[in-house]
Design a protein around this motif. Structure first.
Motif, PDB file in Angstrom:
ATOM      1  N   LEU A 107      42.575  45.277  51.657  1.00 51.53           N
ATOM      2  CA  LEU A 107      43.080  44.960  50.123  1.00 51.53           C
ATOM      3  C   LEU A 107      43.143  43.076  49.821  1.00 51.53           C
ATOM      4  O   LEU A 107      43.800  42.935  51.513  1.00 51.53           O
ATOM      5  CB  LEU A 107      44.134  45.754  50.214  1.00 51.53           C
ATOM      6  N   CYS A 108      43.180  43.002  49.195  1.00 48.82           N
ATOM      7  CA  CYS A 108      43.647  41.304  48.954  1.00 48.82           C
ATOM      8  C   CYS A 108      43.826  40.986  47.669  1.00 48.82           C
ATOM      9  O   CYS A 108      43.604  42.161  46.132  1.00 48.82           O
ATOM     10  CB  CYS A 108      41.845  40.717  49.283  1.00 48.82           C
ATOM     11  N   VAL A 109      44.544  39.858  47.205  1.00 47.94           N
ATOM     12  CA  VAL A 109      45.467  39.969  45.918  1.00 47.94           C
ATOM     13  C   VAL A 109      44.972  38.359  45.559  1.00 47.94           C
ATOM     14  O   VAL A 109      45.331  37.850  46.694  1.00 47.94           O
ATOM     15  CB  VAL A 109      46.688  40.249  45.433  1.00 47.94           C
ATOM     16  N   LEU A 110      44.368  37.998  44.652  1.00 53.41           N
ATOM     17  CA  LEU A 110      43.589  36.361  44.350  1.00 53.41           C
ATOM     18  C   LEU A 110      44.157  36.168  43.082  1.00 53.41           C
ATOM     19  O   LEU A 110      43.977  36.608  42.236  1.00 53.41           O
ATOM     20  CB  LEU A 110      42.327  36.100  44.596  1.00 53.41           C
ATOM     21  N   ASP A 111      45.132  34.778  43.630  1.00 50.28           N
ATOM     22  CA  ASP A 111      45.992  34.355  42.562  1.00 50.28           C
ATOM     23  C   ASP A 111      44.840  33.549  41.996  1.00 50.28           C
ATOM     24  O   ASP A 111      44.776  32.022  42.502  1.00 50.28           O
ATOM     25  CB  ASP A 111      46.709  33.620  42.598  1.00 50.28           C
ATOM     26  N   CYS A 112      44.173  34.015  40.080  1.00 50.91           N
ATOM     27  CA  CYS A 112      43.440  32.896  40.164  1.00 50.91           C
ATOM     28  C   CYS A 112      43.422  30.448  39.634  1.00 50.91           C
ATOM     29  O   CYS A 112      43.068  30.262  39.367  1.00 50.91           O
ATOM     30  CB  CYS A 112      42.222  33.192  38.487  1.00 50.91           C
ATOM     31  N   SER A 113      45.014  31.139  39.271  1.00 54.17           N
ATOM     32  CA  SER A 113      45.535  29.902  38.694  1.00 54.17           C
ATOM     33  C   SER A 113      45.870  28.958  40.051  1.00 54.17           C
ATOM     34  O   SER A 113      45.597  27.724  39.832  1.00 54.17           O
ATOM     35  CB  SER A 113      46.676  30.227  37.893  1.00 54.17           C
ATOM     36  N   SER A 119      45.794  38.935  51.513  1.00 53.23           N
ATOM     37  CA  SER A 119      44.917  40.073  52.058  1.00 53.23           C
ATOM     38  C   SER A 119      46.052  40.906  53.194  1.00 53.23           C
ATOM     39  O   SER A 119      46.197  40.774  54.463  1.00 53.23           O
ATOM     40  CB  SER A 119      43.324  39.896  52.925  1.00 53.23           C
ATOM     41  N   LEU A 120      44.943  42.117  53.732  1.00 51.29           N
ATOM     42  CA  LEU A 120      45.216  43.242  54.951  1.00 51.29           C
ATOM     43  C   LEU A 120      44.498  43.751  54.823  1.00 51.29           C
ATOM     44  O   LEU A 120      43.894  44.172  53.846  1.00 51.29           O
ATOM     45  CB  LEU A 120      46.868  43.824  54.367  1.00 51.29           C
ATOM     46  N   VAL A 121      44.354  44.634  55.890  1.00 50.70           N
ATOM     47  CA  VAL A 121      44.243  45.740  56.329  1.00 50.70           C
ATOM     48  C   VAL A 121      44.556  47.234  56.766  1.00 50.70           C
ATOM     49  O   VAL A 121      45.486  46.784  57.267  1.00 50.70           O
ATOM     50  CB  VAL A 121      42.775  46.005  56.938  1.00 50.70           C
ATOM     51  N   GLU A 122      44.405  48.757  55.811  1.00 50.05           N
ATOM     52  CA  GLU A 122      45.024  49.726  55.625  1.00 50.05           C
ATOM     53  C   GLU A 122      44.695  50.961  56.702  1.00 50.05           C
ATOM     54  O   GLU A 122      43.244  51.194  56.354  1.00 50.05           O
ATOM     55  CB  GLU A 122      45.765  49.819  54.873  1.00 50.05           C
ATOM     56  N   ILE A 174      41.943  56.967  49.297  1.00 49.43           N
ATOM     57  CA  ILE A 174      40.843  57.414  48.193  1.00 49.43           C
ATOM     58  C   ILE A 174      40.541  55.547  47.954  1.00 49.43           C
ATOM     59  O   ILE A 174      39.673  55.604  46.931  1.00 49.43           O
ATOM     60  CB  ILE A 174      41.548  57.723  47.259  1.00 49.43           C
ATOM     61  N   GLY A 175      41.512  54.396  48.736  1.00 49.75           N
ATOM     62  CA  GLY A 175      40.202  53.463  48.144  1.00 49.75           C
ATOM     63  C   GLY A 175      41.297  52.233  48.161  1.00 49.75           C
ATOM     64  O   GLY A 175      40.877  51.252  47.907  1.00 49.75           O
ATOM     65  N   LEU A 176      42.883  52.724  47.330  1.00 45.84           N
ATOM     66  CA  LEU A 176      43.644  51.545  47.672  1.00 45.84           C
ATOM     67  C   LEU A 176      45.018  51.974  48.060  1.00 45.84           C
ATOM     68  O   LEU A 176      45.703  52.554  47.235  1.00 45.84           O
ATOM     69  CB  LEU A 176      43.288  51.705  45.399  1.00 45.84           C
ATOM     70  N   PRO A 177      44.980  50.972  48.437  1.00 42.03           N
ATOM     71  CA  PRO A 177      46.381  51.891  49.281  1.00 42.03           C
ATOM     72  C   PRO A 177      47.799  50.980  48.975  1.00 42.03           C
ATOM     73  O   PRO A 177      48.042  49.506  48.805  1.00 42.03           O
ATOM     74  CB  PRO A 177      46.429  50.482  49.912  1.00 42.03           C
ATOM     75  N   LEU A 178      48.077  51.841  46.997  1.00 42.10           N
ATOM     76  CA  LEU A 178      48.963  51.582  46.228  1.00 42.10           C
ATOM     77  C   LEU A 178      50.622  50.338  46.872  1.00 42.10           C
ATOM     78  O   LEU A 178      51.293  49.500  46.022  1.00 42.10           O
ATOM     79  CB  LEU A 178      49.501  51.850  45.290  1.00 42.10           C
ATOM     80  N   ILE A 179      50.881  51.142  47.998  1.00 43.31           N
ATOM     81  CA  ILE A 179      52.103  50.791  48.743  1.00 43.31           C
ATOM     82  C   ILE A 179      51.657  49.083  48.935  1.00 43.31           C
ATOM     83  O   ILE A 179      52.667  48.643  48.820  1.00 43.31           O
ATOM     84  CB  ILE A 179      52.934  51.738  49.925  1.00 43.31           C
ATOM     85  N   LYS A 180      50.818  49.365  49.889  1.00 36.89           N
ATOM     86  CA  LYS A 180      50.713  47.182  50.069  1.00 36.89           C
ATOM     87  C   LYS A 180      50.560  46.759  49.163  1.00 36.89           C
ATOM     88  O   LYS A 180      50.540  45.390  48.803  1.00 36.89           O
ATOM     89  CB  LYS A 180      49.799  47.476  50.741  1.00 36.89           C
ATOM     90  N   LEU A 181      49.793  47.688  48.264  1.00 35.88           N
ATOM     91  CA  LEU A 181      49.323  46.693  47.050  1.00 35.88           C
ATOM     92  C   LEU A 181      50.552  45.680  46.412  1.00 35.88           C
ATOM     93  O   LEU A 181      50.589  45.079  46.229  1.00 35.88           O
ATOM     94  CB  LEU A 181      48.286  46.711  45.997  1.00 35.88           C
ATOM     95  N   VAL A 182      51.586  46.942  45.828  1.00 33.51           N
ATOM     96  CA  VAL A 182      52.675  46.238  45.413  1.00 33.51           C
ATOM     97  C   VAL A 182      53.541  45.154  46.013  1.00 33.51           C
ATOM     98  O   VAL A 182      54.062  44.441  45.577  1.00 33.51           O
ATOM     99  CB  VAL A 182      54.346  47.465  45.354  1.00 33.51           C
ATOM    100  N   SER A 183      53.068  45.028  47.320  1.00 36.41           N
ATOM    101  CA  SER A 183      53.902  44.186  48.532  1.00 36.41           C
ATOM    102  C   SER A 183      52.941  42.445  48.175  1.00 36.41           C
ATOM    103  O   SER A 183      53.576  41.966  48.279  1.00 36.41           O
ATOM    104  CB  SER A 183      53.527  44.612  49.671  1.00 36.41           C
ATOM    105  N   LEU A 184      51.795  43.095  48.100  1.00 42.17           N
ATOM    106  CA  LEU A 184      50.624  41.816  48.124  1.00 42.17           C
ATOM    107  C   LEU A 184      51.543  41.226  46.795  1.00 42.17           C
ATOM    108  O   LEU A 184      51.558  39.833  46.145  1.00 42.17           O
ATOM    109  CB  LEU A 184      49.299  42.017  48.349  1.00 42.17           C
ATOM    110  N   PHE A 185      51.503  42.429  45.558  1.00 39.31           N
ATOM    111  CA  PHE A 185      51.857  41.796  44.416  1.00 39.31           C
ATOM    112  C   PHE A 185      52.853  40.612  44.397  1.00 39.31           C
ATOM    113  O   PHE A 185      53.157  39.469  43.555  1.00 39.31           O
ATOM    114  CB  PHE A 185      52.021  42.991  43.472  1.00 39.31           C
ATOM    115  N   LYS A 186      54.191  40.892  44.759  1.00 43.70           N
ATOM    116  CA  LYS A 186      55.558  40.821  45.568  1.00 43.70           C
ATOM    117  C   LYS A 186      54.907  39.123  45.877  1.00 43.70           C
ATOM    118  O   LYS A 186      55.340  37.981  45.292  1.00 43.70           O
ATOM    119  CB  LYS A 186      56.686  41.488  45.930  1.00 43.70           C
TER     120      LYS A 186
END
Length: 196
Positions: A107-113, A119-122, A174-186
């Motif tokens: 999982l990765c979150v990229l800030d385009c600006s 990123s991480l692996v769950e 299922i393919g998208l770890p939401l708990i970690k996604l919320v953390s990456l967003f933060k």
């Protein structure tokens, strides 16, 4: 700061349905990348690299946070992908009978600006029942899980195949770890609850 656009770097209906749980507007875009593993690359390294590359492949959205994700299943040190057809699904589920299969979701979150990437692996482990040929074939005919790594849908009848699930976030399977996604967003100063 102007509200940022969220972009899911995937056309997977499963990932899209998961992201909708967060109740934030988002767009989907299909990243076209080569998903071949590099020589000597571990499954964990592979899914993290592919998650990042998927996000980077669609980084032309201004002022956006892009989500990249990739997943592999590992059983007896063998990487298993999507079966694509009935015979391959039978082979996969026969192999899994009575065994534990670990799914690694990059999982990765990229800030385009800023081009900043977090990123991480769950991991998530599925313990399978001893499965008869009849159970395997009945399941596959009922659910046709040909586009699912591991040949099952845990959010559907696939649950009948397991005796135990082990992991921090069932969404990872299922393919998208939401708990970690919320953390990456933060980490990118994007708070899901503030966006409600």
């Amino acid at each position: 700061m102007a509200s940022r656009t969220i972009v899911l770097g995937s056309t997977s209906p499963f990932r899209k349905a998961l992201l909708q749980k967060l109740n934030i507007p988002f767009e989907c875009a299909k990243p076209n990348i080569d998903e071949t593993a590099h020589k000597g690359e571990s499954p964990i390294e592979l899914v993290e690299r592919l998650a990042i590359e998927k996000a980077q492949a669609i980084s032309n959205f201004p002022n956006s946070l892009i989500i990249g994700s990739d997943q592999v299943a590992l059983c007896d040190d063998e990487i298993l992908g999507k079966p694509h057809n009935f015979d391959n699904a039978v082979k996969q589920l026969t192999k899994f009978s009575g065994k534990a299969v670990t799914f690694y979701t990059g999982l990765c979150v990229l800030d385009c600006s800023t081009n900043k990437v977090h990123s991480l692996v769950e991991p998530f482990t599925v313990h399978f029942n001893q499965l008869s040929q009849n159970e395997i074939e009945n399941y596959i005919k009922a659910e046709e899980p040909y586009n699912c790594a591991g040949s099952f849908k845990s959010e559907g009848l696939g649950i009948c195949l397991f005796n135990k699930l082990e992991g921090e976030d069932p969404n990872a399977l299922i393919g998208l770890p939401l708990i970690k996604l919320v953390s990456l967003f933060k980490q990118h100063n994007f708070d899901v609850l503030s966006e409600q």
